[in-house]
Design a protein around this motif. Structure first.
Motif, PDB file in Angstrom:
ATOM      1  N   ASP A 114      50.498  40.413  47.908  1.00  0.00           N
ATOM      2  CA  ASP A 114      49.187  40.346  48.556  1.00  0.00           C
ATOM      3  C   ASP A 114      49.299  40.634  50.056  1.00  0.00           C
ATOM      4  O   ASP A 114      48.448  41.321  50.633  1.00  0.00           O
ATOM      5  CB  ASP A 114      48.567  38.960  48.344  1.00  0.00           C
TER       6      ASP A 114
ATOM      7  N   GLY B  28      40.963  40.808  45.048  1.00  0.00           N
ATOM      8  CA  GLY B  28      39.963  39.759  45.106  1.00  0.00           C
ATOM      9  C   GLY B  28      40.431  38.471  44.470  1.00  0.00           C
ATOM     10  O   GLY B  28      41.609  38.295  44.116  1.00  0.00           O
ATOM     11  N   SER B  29      39.496  37.554  44.287  1.00  0.00           N
ATOM     12  CA  SER B  29      39.810  36.251  43.710  1.00  0.00           C
ATOM     13  C   SER B  29      40.141  36.391  42.225  1.00  0.00           C
ATOM     14  O   SER B  29      39.582  37.231  41.519  1.00  0.00           O
ATOM     15  CB  SER B  29      38.621  35.301  43.895  1.00  0.00           C
ATOM     16  N   GLN B  30      41.047  35.552  41.773  1.00  0.00           N
ATOM     17  CA  GLN B  30      41.476  35.610  40.378  1.00  0.00           C
ATOM     18  C   GLN B  30      40.317  35.348  39.419  1.00  0.00           C
ATOM     19  O   GLN B  30      40.298  35.878  38.308  1.00  0.00           O
ATOM     20  CB  GLN B  30      42.593  34.592  40.139  1.00  0.00           C
ATOM     21  N   SER B  31      39.349  34.551  39.848  1.00  0.00           N
ATOM     22  CA  SER B  31      38.203  34.260  38.989  1.00  0.00           C
ATOM     23  C   SER B  31      37.339  35.492  38.750  1.00  0.00           C
ATOM     24  O   SER B  31      36.528  35.510  37.823  1.00  0.00           O
ATOM     25  CB  SER B  31      37.346  33.151  39.618  1.00  0.00           C
ATOM     26  N   GLN B  32      37.509  36.530  39.566  1.00  0.00           N
ATOM     27  CA  GLN B  32      36.711  37.751  39.442  1.00  0.00           C
ATOM     28  C   GLN B  32      37.432  38.843  38.664  1.00  0.00           C
ATOM     29  O   GLN B  32      36.875  39.925  38.465  1.00  0.00           O
ATOM     30  CB  GLN B  32      36.337  38.276  40.832  1.00  0.00           C
TER      31      GLN B  32
END
Length: 773
Positions: A575, A696-700
């Protein structure tokens, strides 16, 4: 059956006690079953008082959070149940209890166990009547805050009342009653929190985190009386203190917790205020300090965490606890190393999805344990066509839990800046690892006669390059060769001649420098010619175009850039790499678009002095494309069609030399037409014309099931030795570092001023120099 009594009236404050003035409306009672449900009890109270549950809230409480003003000591009584009815600007407070015979035999214990799971407080004695206690009801009160911020009540007009949170200890019908005061006593204090009964938390963990924060800031400790998946009961560590809290799940199926009972006033001694308390765990410290690691690579060290805990949380913690707290904060922000392996396939899938053309590889062993990974962004792969075909490769060790080595392959753009092409993580720098990495690299950049690979002289790299690349030529880093010379032959005084030989454009000049070296150190000259080979490190003997790139400094710069991120989990490290490259591409694109000159800024600054030196040179045309340029220290014959000059600077750097500029003026040809396109603004813009996007965020993430379920286990690592983990590597051969034991008298290293044998001080002693370790 149980009989609950209450009586309407008012309280009057005397000098040493509260006295109840009842009789308004007479004594009232409610008959309930011993096993009555909580909802049933609420319905009976609402009905007896003539209130509506739609406009009034009913709260049951055992011990409101205040101390009594005075108490009788000649008898004891268990604390009666308190009932509070509240709405906006209207509340009623009802104290009720059983008859004295019920207090004696404990017939209300079933109610207590079913709903509150707390014991009666028998430590506050009071006078008890033979048949009943007088129980007040207060209405029409308004709650405000005093000058000290404490919550108090004010009576509505024409109706003086007492704070409805007061606790009635008990009294006979014909004797004065002593009750707690509305304000905390001199020895008590509120915890200063915003907690209240009925407040919700998403999880029990969130509630614990909140209470730990309150405890640390208030310099008090609490102990857990009961805890399970659906209940948490805590109290102040001082058994004589009234502070306590009880919370439970809203419903058994939910994860949300609600505060059922909360007493926020302390009456414990100052001796119990402990800065180094049990709530200051490394987990709590890490959660509190974690925001300071968001968006940064390093953040505060253990000593910085100690300072944070002392100044922000009021807690004194040890260095080791601060170190663990810092580690926990890293885990919260960047994830755990084990989780990093688990999400690695999904992470690579999202990189490929958001950045078309990106190449990723994950290699595992037979047990699905991680071995290698490879990453090359599609933007960099496509931009390599605008780079000079010289690629530096090197590796640097990682400092995380699972260690490993980060491999890097980078080019250099027309402005002299690093242009990362590929990244890899392997177990160590061995032949198998390098062969696997270079095989993946070959797939993205190809293998041509024009390609030059520059590295140190590690045998594993040398063998891997010869195995994978058939057409490309392998060159040695001149800096690493210099370090080997100094370490092996102890001849640092010939480094000037060595570097002159490295940078020589003409073989005749190179031969003169080598003659100087061979006269002084014949073994060094033999080593450079036979063991290393002139074609590996000399610019004029290199069989391919090496331009002005003689070392792997461009790779070392990338390694230095990641010095703080090398102890991150693998995904967090990638990252950081993605973030750095995204920023570079954007910043350099802005610079490239703003350029007004034909060349990149660094090449333009290098080109202009040559342009000035070309003035006054005598130029003789030999044929339509060949010119003889005289003047200055060196003459040159320039071919403007093939872009060559006998001085060889034009041939190797592909940037017009002084002779080529003079010839272009004579031929009335633009000098910029002779410059290699790799140095032009056009190529510079095209190299950085695209964008590298984050995942982006892992939830996305939108990841297919076959990718999300792929198993990648952590590699097996050797058990770490006891003691503090090493985070700095051993210096490589010939590497120079500064020593701390520097003599202030003679300037030498290896001893101090008091032990210096020099008779006179050296003027060079005040200037620290690099010394080998």
């Amino acid at each position: 059956m149980v009989v609950l009594f209450f009586e309407v009236g008012n309280w009057e404050e005397l000098e040493d006690r509260w006295e109840f003035k009842g009789g308004v409306g007479g004594l009232k009672s409610i008959l309930v079953e011993e096993d009555i449900s909580l909802a049933g009890l609420f319905d009976k109270i609402y009905g007896k008082l003539g209130l509506s549950s739609d406009t009034m809230d009913l709260v049951l409480s055992y011990s409101p959070p205040l101390n009594q003003k005075s108490a009788r000591s000649d008898s004891t009584c268990k604390i009666p149940l308190g009932v509070i009815v509240e709405r906006t600007e209207v509340c009623a407070y009802e104290k009720s209890s059983q008859e004295s015979s019920d207090d004696t035999d404990g017939s209300h214990d079933g109610f207590r166990d079913n709903y509150f799971d707390v014991d009666y407080c028998d430590s506050e004695p009071t006078d008890v009547g033979s048949s009943r206690q007088k129980l007040p009801v207060f209405r029409n009160v308004e709650r405000t805050e005093n000058d000290n911020g404490a919550s108090v009540t004010q009576p509505a007009e024409g109706n003086p009342v007492v704070d409805p949170l007061l606790r009635l200890i008990g009294a006979a019908s014909d004797e004065p009653v002593n009750v707690p005061t509305t304000e905390a006593s001199d020895s008590s204090f509120r915890d200063g929190s915003d907690l209240h009964e009925g407040k919700y938390f998403n999880t029990k963990k969130d509630l614990k985190r909140k209470l730990s924060d309150i405890a640390m800031k208030g310099n008090f400790e609490f102990r857990t009386r009961k805890s399970n998946r659906s209940l948490w009961v805590i109290e102040c560590i001082d058994p004589n203190c009234s502070w306590r809290l009880r919370a439970s799940k809203i419903v058994p199926e939910s994860t949300k917790f609600v505060i059922r009972k909360y007493v926020g006033v302390h009456c414990c001694s100052l001796l119990n205020r402990n800065a180094n308390h049990r709530q200051a765990t490394y987990v709590v410290i890490g959660e509190q300090v974690s925001p300071q690691y968001v968006g940064v690579e390093k953040g505060p060290g253990p000593k910085g965490v100690q300072t944070f805990a002392r100044t922000k949380l009021g807690a004194q913690i040890s260095y080791y606890k601060a170190w663990r707290g810092r580690k926990h904060a890293h885990t919260l922000i960047r994830g755990s190393p084990e989780q990093s392996f688990h999400i690695l396939p999904s992470y690579f899938h999202m990189l490929e999805k958001l950045n078309p053309g990106t190449v990723t590889r994950i290699e595992v062993d037979g047990e699905s344990r991680f071995k290698y990974l490879f990453l090359a962004f599609g933007v960099a792969i496509r931009g390599f066509r605008y780079m000079r075909k010289v690629v530096g490769i090197d590796g640097t060790f990682l400092k995380g839990q699972y260690r490993g080595v980060l491999l890097v392959a980078t080019a250099q753009d027309g402005n002299g800046q690093c242009y990362p092409l590929a990244w890899g993580i392997v177990d160590s720098e061995n032949e198998d690892a390098w062969t696997w990495f270079l095989t993946q690299l070959k797939e993205v950049i190809g293998d041509t006669d024009e390609l030059a690979l520059i590295s140190d002289r590690a045998p594993s790299i040398k063998k891997a390059i010869s195995t994978v690349f058939e057409k490309a030529h392998h060159g040695a880093c001149a800096w690493h060769v210099a370090q080997n010379i100094k370490n092996k032959f102890k001849c640092a005084d010939i480094m000037g001649s060595y570097w002159s030989a490295v940078n020589a454009y003409r073989c005749k000049d190179f031969a003169g420098y080598m003659t100087e070296i061979s006269h002084r150190y014949p073994r060094v000259a033999e080593y450079l010619e036979n063991e290393v080979g002139f074609e590996k490190w000399s610019r004029c003997h290199y069989p391919r175009l090496r331009y002005n790139i003689t070392t792997t400094n461009m790779v070392e710069s990338l390694n230095s850039m990641l010095v703080n991120a090398r102890d991150f989990p693998y995904v967090a490290l990638l990252d950081v790499i993605q973030e750095k490259m995204s920023k570079w591409w954007n910043d350099r694109r802005i610079v490239a678009m703003a350029i007004t000159a034909p060349l990149t800024p660094s090449r333009e600054s290098e080109f202009r002095p040559r342009f000035a030196q070309s003035n006054g040179r005598h130029t003789l045309q030999l044929n339509p494309v060949t010119y003889h340029v005289k003047g200055g220290e060196l003459e040159g014959v320039v071919d403007i069609f093939n872009k060559t000059c006998t001085c060889k600077e034009f041939d190797i750097d592909k940037l017009p030399c002084v002779h080529a500029i003079a010839a272009a003026h004579h031929a009335q040809v633009s000098v910029y037409s002779l410059v290699s396109p790799y140095y032009t603004k056009e190529y510079y813009v095209l190299a950085y014309g695209e964008t590298i996007y984050p995942v982006g965020s892992q939830s996305q993430w939108d990841v297919p099931n076959e990718v999300a379920t792929r198993v990648v286990l952590p590699r097996e690592v050797k058990e770490r030795k006891r003691g503090r983990p090493k985070t700095s590597r051993f210096p490589s051969v010939g590497e120079f570092r500064k020593r701390k034991n520097h003599c202030g008298k003679c300037g030498a290293y290896g001893h101090y001023k008091k032990k210096c044998n020099s008779q006179t001080g050296s003027t060079e002693g005040n200037q620290p120099t690099d010394v080998p370790v």
